[in-house]
Design an enzyme around this catalytic site. Structure first.
Site, PDB file in Angstrom:
ATOM      1  N   HIS A   1       0.830  -1.093   0.100  1.00 17.49           N
ATOM      2  CA  HIS A   1       0.162  -0.019  -0.069  1.00 17.49           C
ATOM      3  C   HIS A   1       0.939   1.310  -0.044  1.00 17.49           C
ATOM      4  O   HIS A   1       0.718   2.103  -0.724  1.00 17.49           O
ATOM      5  CB  HIS A   1      -0.960   0.051   1.126  1.00 17.49           C
ATOM      6  CG  HIS A   1      -2.016  -0.638   0.892  1.00 17.49           C
ATOM      7  ND1 HIS A   1      -2.455  -1.924   0.669  1.00 17.49           N
ATOM      8  CD2 HIS A   1      -3.451  -0.072   0.642  1.00 17.49           C
ATOM      9  CE1 HIS A   1      -3.651  -2.275   0.406  1.00 17.49           C
ATOM     10  NE2 HIS A   1      -4.432  -1.230   0.485  1.00 17.49           N
TER      11      HIS A   1
ATOM     12  N   LYS B   1     -10.295  -7.856   7.050  1.00 16.33           N
ATOM     13  CA  LYS B   1     -11.039  -8.134   8.266  1.00 16.33           C
ATOM     14  C   LYS B   1     -11.347  -6.981   9.133  1.00 16.33           C
ATOM     15  O   LYS B   1     -10.284  -6.109   9.233  1.00 16.33           O
ATOM     16  CB  LYS B   1     -10.222  -9.200   8.941  1.00 16.33           C
ATOM     17  CG  LYS B   1      -9.024  -8.970   9.643  1.00 16.33           C
ATOM     18  CD  LYS B   1      -8.641 -10.151  10.464  1.00 16.33           C
ATOM     19  CE  LYS B   1      -7.229  -9.777  10.781  1.00 16.33           C
ATOM     20  NZ  LYS B   1      -6.773 -10.430  12.080  1.00 16.33           N
TER      21      LYS B   1
HETATM   22  S1  SF4 Z   1      -6.276 -15.780  13.782  1.00 15.70           S
HETATM   23 FE1  SF4 Z   1      -4.750 -15.039  14.751  1.00 15.70          FE
HETATM   24  S2  SF4 Z   1      -2.850 -15.044  13.963  1.00 15.70           S
HETATM   25 FE2  SF4 Z   1      -4.615 -15.287  12.351  1.00 15.70          FE
HETATM   26  S3  SF4 Z   1      -5.089 -13.409  11.448  1.00 15.70           S
HETATM   27 FE3  SF4 Z   1      -6.303 -13.743  13.338  1.00 15.70          FE
HETATM   28  S4  SF4 Z   1      -5.175 -12.695  14.839  1.00 15.70           S
HETATM   29 FE4  SF4 Z   1      -3.758 -12.983  13.173  1.00 15.70          FE
END
Ligand code: SF4
Lengths: 280, 162
Positions: free
Chosen positions: B26, B91
């Site tokens: 980015h 996310k």
């Molecule tokens: S599950 Fe845990 S290690 Fe995997 S992306 Fe999410 S916070 Fe990061």
């Protein structure tokens, strides 16, 4: 006196890196399964189902559970009756991590210079905690820590006169602020007491305890249960999209502290809270 | 991709192309744009996926590939939107500024299953680096995906699921 070569420790570390990254801890898997059974929110239940499927696929196809294979935190407990031979223990641990991450095709996420961010990424170095313990065994635990959740962790120095209620609020608020991007459902590690760094160490170390086990001290056990309730009442849920499965467990560790202080650290663990242990 | 037709919380099984880009990619994309040059991918056509995969022993493939935290890209996103980007996958929540920019440009922000890297990798049919190879896991990969699960997080009207 028993002799252990650091080379065998390196090999053990490499094997544990692979194991921790592809096999979901049985306690976490069981907690996800319970969440799946009890979750009333349909979409949250579906997501929990996918996380269980993720665990199955990772194990059978030898794939990393999560692409963030973390920064490896390695605990080495060396028995006082053991003589280590063949070179530096710490180098052996770093080398073991390097090899394990290559062998497992894991993401090398460690940047050598934290400020310039320059240079080639690597699996190593690890963060190494070495302790001398009674006996003649060497016990190694590898816990890869992802930073989606690590970034949301906090430490606060409370006043000795602050109430448990104030501390509870701080812990719950930390989890609330961690929110969707730290990959709920969470495992919450809490360290209470000691010094500034000791509280953080305890919070991290508590994540190793199975989420199904509570602290042996009755007061802390109660506090863990109360926090679990309060955190689940935040209704963050899997991926932060609601539901009652926000937390898989709250693990507290404590230590005596100074008359003038009360450090409290909260280490956020994601649903991919990973660790594997082996002995020599 | 018809961005206008989705509402928040809609689920989509996406088949097509994703371009991975995380923090350092980015930063470079934005530096390139600021320098008045063309970025190495066509932003108007791209669906950017905030991800840094694990490698794979198989050629033209990657291993686990789940989303990383989108909010770390928030400072860069409005500039990319201004220069044609219309779809992102990641996310977690976005900043108010990003939400407004998504609304302004009629773009869309999708969530995918956080932490399910192994599961999502089974939806990826091929992967190859198209830019910034020196960044390793942070390079831009072109992924061909099939039935990749997405949930609309912010829709073209600027409504957010969080
Ligand atoms: S599950 Fe845990 S290690 Fe995997 S992306 Fe999410 S916070 Fe990061």
């Amino acid at each position: 006196m028993k002799t252990v070569s650091v080379r065998s420790i390196k090999d053990l570390v490499a094997r544990l890196c692979v194991e921790a990254n592809i096999i979901l801890r049985p306690d976490i898997e069981a907690a996800l399964r319970t969440g799946y059974r009890q979750e009333a929110n349909k979409r949250s239940r579906e997501i929990l189902g996918m996380l269980l499927e993720n665990s199955r696929l990772a194990r059978t196809r030898k794939l990393a559970l999560c692409q963030d294979t973390g920064m490896a935190v390695v605990y080495v407990d060396v028995g006082q009756g053991v003589r280590l031979t063949g070179g530096s223990l710490e180098h052996a641990v770093h080398q073991g991590v390097r090899e394990g991450y290559r062998k497992g095709y894991f993401r090398e996420s460690v940047v050598r210079d934290p400020l310039s961010r320059k240079g080639k990424l690597s699996g190593a170095p690890a963060v190494v905690h070495t302790s001398l313990v009674p006996g003649d065994k060497v016990t190694v635990t590898v816990s890869p820590k992802g930073f989606g959740s690590e970034n949301k962790s906090r430490v606060k120095m409370f006043l000795p006169t602050d109430t448990t209620d104030t501390i509870k609020k701080f812990i719950v608020k930390t989890v609330e602020e961690a929110g969707p991007s730290a990959c709920p459902p969470f495992v919450i590690g809490v360290g209470i007491g000691g010094t500034f760094e000791m509280a953080c160490y305890l919070a991290k170390k508590s994540l190793l305890r199975p989420v199904t086990k509570r602290n042996r001290k009755p007061g802390l056990k109660k506090l863990e249960q109360a926090l679990m309730r309060d955190i689940n009442n935040l209704h963050i849920g899997p991926m932060g999209l609601g539901g009652k499965t926000t937390c898989l467990g709250v693990n507290i560790l404590d230590y005596p502290t100074h008359i003038a202080g009360l450090p409290v650290a909260v280490n956020i663990g994601c649903h991919a809270t990973r660790s594997a242990t082996g002995n020599l | 991709m018809n961005k206008g037709r989705w509402k928040i919380a809609d689920t989509v099984l996406y088949t097509g192309t994703l371009y991975t880009a995380r923090d350092q990619a980015h930063k470079r994309l934005v530096e390139t744009i600021r320098a008045g040059k063309n970025p190495p991918i066509d932003l108007a056509e791209a669906v950017i996926y905030y991800a840094g995969p694990t490698p794979s022993p198989v050629k033209n493939m990657i291993g686990a590939c789940g989303p990383t935290t989108s909010s770390r890209m928030d400072v860069f996103t409005p500039i990319l939107l201004e220069h044609g980007l219309r779809a992102m996958v990641g996310k977690g929540a976005r900043s108010e500024e990003v939400r407004k920019a998504i609304k302004k440009y009629g773009a869309v922000y999708f969530l995918t299953i956080a932490g399910a890297g192994a599961y999502l990798s089974t939806k990826i049919k091929s992967a190859r680096v198209v830019a910034y190879k020196d960044l390793g896991a942070e390079a831009i990969y072109r992924l061909e995906v099939e039935d990749f699960p997405l949930i609309v997080g912010i829709d073209a009207r600027g409504k957010s699921i969080y």
